[in-house]
Write a protein that holds these residues in place. Structure first.
Motif, PDB file in Angstrom:
ATOM      1  N   THR A 320       1.433  -1.497   0.281  1.00  8.22           N
ATOM      2  CA  THR A 320      -0.040  -0.089   0.170  1.00  8.22           C
ATOM      3  C   THR A 320       0.990   0.865  -0.059  1.00  8.22           C
ATOM      4  OG1 THR A 320      -2.037  -1.314   0.955  1.00  8.22           O
ATOM      5  CG2 THR A 320      -1.483   0.655   1.096  1.00  8.22           C
ATOM      6  N   HIS A 321       1.872   1.259   1.135  1.00  7.57           N
ATOM      7  CA  HIS A 321       3.085   2.182   0.492  1.00  7.57           C
ATOM      8  C   HIS A 321       4.132   2.609  -0.823  1.00  7.57           C
ATOM      9  CE1 HIS A 321       2.691   4.523   4.792  1.00  7.57           C
ATOM     10  NE2 HIS A 321       2.256   3.053   5.209  1.00  7.57           N
ATOM     11  N   LEU A 322       3.904   1.403  -1.408  1.00  9.99           N
ATOM     12  CA  LEU A 322       4.376   1.727  -2.517  1.00  9.99           C
ATOM     13  C   LEU A 322       3.640   1.922  -3.109  1.00  9.99           C
ATOM     14  CD1 LEU A 322       6.644  -1.632  -2.429  1.00  9.99           C
ATOM     15  CD2 LEU A 322       7.526  -0.255  -2.360  1.00  9.99           C
ATOM     16  N   VAL A 323       2.234   1.506  -3.815  1.00  5.63           N
ATOM     17  CA  VAL A 323       1.739   1.900  -4.520  1.00  5.63           C
ATOM     18  C   VAL A 323       1.394   3.973  -4.374  1.00  5.63           C
ATOM     19  CG1 VAL A 323      -0.598   1.438  -3.726  1.00  5.63           C
ATOM     20  CG2 VAL A 323      -1.142   1.604  -6.162  1.00  5.63           C
ATOM     21  N   ALA A 324       1.187   3.845  -3.436  1.00  4.14           N
ATOM     22  CA  ALA A 324       0.669   5.553  -3.481  1.00  4.14           C
ATOM     23  C   ALA A 324       1.971   6.180  -3.068  1.00  4.14           C
ATOM     24  CB  ALA A 324       0.635   5.920  -1.681  1.00  4.14           C
ATOM     25  N   ARG A 325       3.388   5.510  -2.725  1.00  2.00           N
ATOM     26  CA  ARG A 325       4.843   6.494  -3.689  1.00  2.00           C
ATOM     27  C   ARG A 325       4.838   6.540  -4.821  1.00  2.00           C
ATOM     28  NH1 ARG A 325      10.606   4.575  -1.844  1.00  2.00           N
ATOM     29  NH2 ARG A 325      11.591   6.351  -3.291  1.00  2.00           N
ATOM     30  N   ALA A 326       4.318   5.950  -5.887  1.00  2.00           N
ATOM     31  CA  ALA A 326       3.937   5.419  -7.089  1.00  2.00           C
ATOM     32  C   ALA A 326       2.938   6.738  -7.001  1.00  2.00           C
ATOM     33  CB  ALA A 326       3.402   4.290  -7.767  1.00  2.00           C
ATOM     34  N   ALA A 327       1.687   6.958  -6.872  1.00  2.00           N
ATOM     35  CA  ALA A 327       0.697   7.653  -7.240  1.00  2.00           C
ATOM     36  C   ALA A 327       0.942   9.172  -7.488  1.00  2.00           C
ATOM     37  CB  ALA A 327      -0.298   7.610  -7.226  1.00  2.00           C
ATOM     38  N   ASN A 328       1.775   8.880  -6.083  1.00  2.00           N
ATOM     39  CA  ASN A 328       2.555  10.959  -5.365  1.00  2.00           C
ATOM     40  C   ASN A 328       3.561  10.905  -6.637  1.00  2.00           C
ATOM     41  OD1 ASN A 328       0.471  11.922  -3.334  1.00  2.00           O
ATOM     42  ND2 ASN A 328       1.577  10.341  -1.988  1.00  2.00           N
ATOM     43  N   GLU A 329       4.473  10.020  -7.057  1.00  2.00           N
ATOM     44  CA  GLU A 329       5.832  10.639  -7.707  1.00  2.00           C
ATOM     45  C   GLU A 329       5.391  11.102  -8.964  1.00  2.00           C
ATOM     46  OE1 GLU A 329       8.505   7.317  -7.169  1.00  2.00           O
ATOM     47  OE2 GLU A 329       9.234   8.478  -4.864  1.00  2.00           O
ATOM     48  N   ALA A 330       4.029  10.033  -9.516  1.00  2.00           N
ATOM     49  CA  ALA A 330       3.664   9.231 -11.025  1.00  2.00           C
ATOM     50  C   ALA A 330       2.591  11.609 -11.430  1.00  2.00           C
ATOM     51  CB  ALA A 330       2.843   8.328 -11.006  1.00  2.00           C
ATOM     52  N   GLY A 331       2.246  11.593  -9.995  1.00  2.00           N
ATOM     53  CA  GLY A 331       1.226  12.846 -10.243  1.00  2.00           C
ATOM     54  C   GLY A 331      -0.278  12.481 -10.633  1.00  2.00           C
ATOM     55  N   THR A 332      -0.315  11.193 -10.659  1.00  2.00           N
ATOM     56  CA  THR A 332      -1.176  10.253 -11.584  1.00  2.00           C
ATOM     57  C   THR A 332      -2.057   8.734 -11.496  1.00  2.00           C
ATOM     58  OG1 THR A 332      -2.604  10.101 -13.741  1.00  2.00           O
ATOM     59  CG2 THR A 332       0.289   9.555 -13.305  1.00  2.00           C
ATOM     60  N   THR A 333      -3.212   8.772 -11.265  1.00  2.00           N
ATOM     61  CA  THR A 333      -3.762   7.410 -10.730  1.00  2.00           C
ATOM     62  C   THR A 333      -3.687   6.994 -11.878  1.00  2.00           C
ATOM     63  OG1 THR A 333      -5.702   8.210 -11.141  1.00  2.00           O
ATOM     64  CG2 THR A 333      -4.694   8.412  -9.194  1.00  2.00           C
ATOM     65  N   ASP A 334      -3.336   7.067 -13.631  1.00  2.00           N
ATOM     66  CA  ASP A 334      -3.334   6.647 -14.230  1.00  2.00           C
ATOM     67  C   ASP A 334      -2.951   5.201 -14.611  1.00  2.00           C
ATOM     68  OD1 ASP A 334      -4.001   6.396 -17.888  1.00  2.00           O
ATOM     69  OD2 ASP A 334      -1.525   6.352 -17.113  1.00  2.00           O
ATOM     70  N   VAL A 335      -3.427   3.724 -14.515  1.00  2.00           N
ATOM     71  CA  VAL A 335      -2.781   3.170 -14.255  1.00  2.00           C
ATOM     72  C   VAL A 335      -1.140   2.354 -14.945  1.00  2.00           C
ATOM     73  CG1 VAL A 335      -2.452   0.233 -14.510  1.00  2.00           C
ATOM     74  CG2 VAL A 335      -4.908   1.403 -14.419  1.00  2.00           C
TER      75      VAL A 335
END
Length: 389
Positions: A320-335
């Motif tokens: 859960t922490h990893l996917v949250a970090r990925a979204a914050n770094e990507a600036g989007t929720t696009d898969v």
């Protein structure tokens, strides 16, 4: 003056409403067994996600939006799992889905995951084909055991104990078949012999005939790959045939539910070792300590050893922490963007370990054989590291 005060209050309320209304919560889905044979694993996974979500939301959420959990119970049924995923695919604010214990369920979901372009995070199910699924790009990321790696650890443990002839007892599912392939390859490199292979069906209630055959072979040990109900049936049959002292080297399926309570004999009558990847007495890093403190505070647990299915807890927490970090770094929720960020993420300090890095484009498994270890049951039926038995 009264009019100005009213206007100010109305303006403040409107701004507040606009701020939160413009940022609806993002959804973390959980698709797991919450009521059947692997309920302990399902509950542990949910709690791992819950504790991570609370920490993430306390730090501002993901993309300045709060996370919330939507959990669905597949009850170990593959068709229900596919149905759940189709429901998740209709949620516009879905970030990712966290899977459950059962390999057969997730294997049945692989095509749906990719057809609907969902991000699947796996904190338990160990079947090698879950990640090696033939899809490119691949939307499945796992922090858990990988069967091909588990086989190395199980066979090495047998070798360390000078156990040379083993019988395999495997559940008759995709998970069992995955392990047959992996174990067959592993014994070839370690000089062990598989004397026979025995299959047990889900909900099978008698295994006496197979245990008698195994006893007649004079094997040194049994390597067990089952979940809780079938594992208990095997052990009870062993006790009936006077084989309870024969070493059992078990994959971690029997750690997903109330295994010990299903045995007809006290647990200390058996010689069982169980594969694990996480234990609060093994991992003592800062993140694990933080997780333990949060768990005790939220769920009222004092005894660390009484935390059930602890691997699912820690794996789900880290994912859960990893996917949250990925979204914050990507600036989007696009898969597609999330997948690319997960594949290129910088090292991360998790509860399970320091991931350096967690994933790459070619490697969607975060844990490997050197991350696994064997545990034993103490006389209270709790899994402990072997030095603490």
């Amino acid at each position: 003056m009264r009019f100005k005060t009213y206007f100010l209050l109305l303006f403040t309320f409107s701004i507040s409403k606009w701020t939160y209304g413009a940022a609806p919560s993002l959804v973390i889905g959980i698709d797991a067994d919450m009521s059947a044979v692997a309920v302990d694993g399902g509950v542990a996974i949910r709690r791992g996600v819950e504790l991570a979500v609370e920490e993430i939301n306390a730090q501002g959420g993901v993309l300045n939006r709060p996370l919330r959990i939507v959990a669905k119970d597949h009850r170990g049924n593959p068709a229900r799992g596919v149905y759940n995923l189709k429901q998740y695919s209709e949620m516009p604010d879905l970030l990712a889905v966290v899977g459950g214990v059962h390999t057969p369920v997730i294997l049945s979901e692989i095509d749906t995951i990719h057809e609907e372009n969902l991000l699947m995070l796996v904190p338990w199910a160990a079947g090698t084909p879950i990640v090696d699924n033939g899809h490119s790009p691949n939307n499945v990321f796992r922090v858990s055991v990988r069967d091909s790696e588990a086989a190395i650890v199980l066979v090495n443990y047998a070798k360390q104990r000078s156990l040379k002839r083993v019988a395999l007892v495997l559940e008759r599912t995709g998970w069992g078949r995955s392990n047959l392939k992996s174990l067959s390859a592993a014994v070839d490199t370690q000089g062990l012999t598989i004397s026979s292979v025995h299959w047990i069906n889900w909900q099978q209630e008698d295994f006496s005939k197979d245990i008698k055959a195994i006893k007649d072979e004079g094997v040194d040990a049994i390597i067990l790959v089952t979940n809780v109900p079938e594992g208990a049936v095997v052990l009870n049959a062993m006790a009936e045939h006077g084989m309870n002292t024969t070493p059992v080297i078990s994959h971690w399926g029997i750690a997903s539910g109330a295994f010990v309570s299903r045995l007809n004999n006290p647990i200390e009558d058996f010689d069982i070792a169980v594969l694990q990847t996480f234990h609060f007495d093994q991992q003592k890093n800062d993140r694990a300590k933080k997780l333990l403190a949060a768990y005790k505070a939220k769920y009222g647990v004092d005894n660390t050893l009484s935390i059930k299915a602890v691997t699912g807890l820690a794996h789900a927490y880290d994912l859960t922490h990893l996917v949250a970090r990925a979204a914050n770094e990507a600036g989007t929720t696009d898969v597609d963007m999330l997948r690319e960020k997960l594949e290129a993420m910088a090292p991360f300090d998790g509860a399970v370990k320091h991931y350096s890095p967690p994933f790459t484009k070619e490697r969607h498994d975060a844990l490997w054989s050197n991350d696994y270890f064997m545990t034993k049951f103490n006389n209270k039926g709790q899994l402990v590291t072997t030095d603490d038995r």
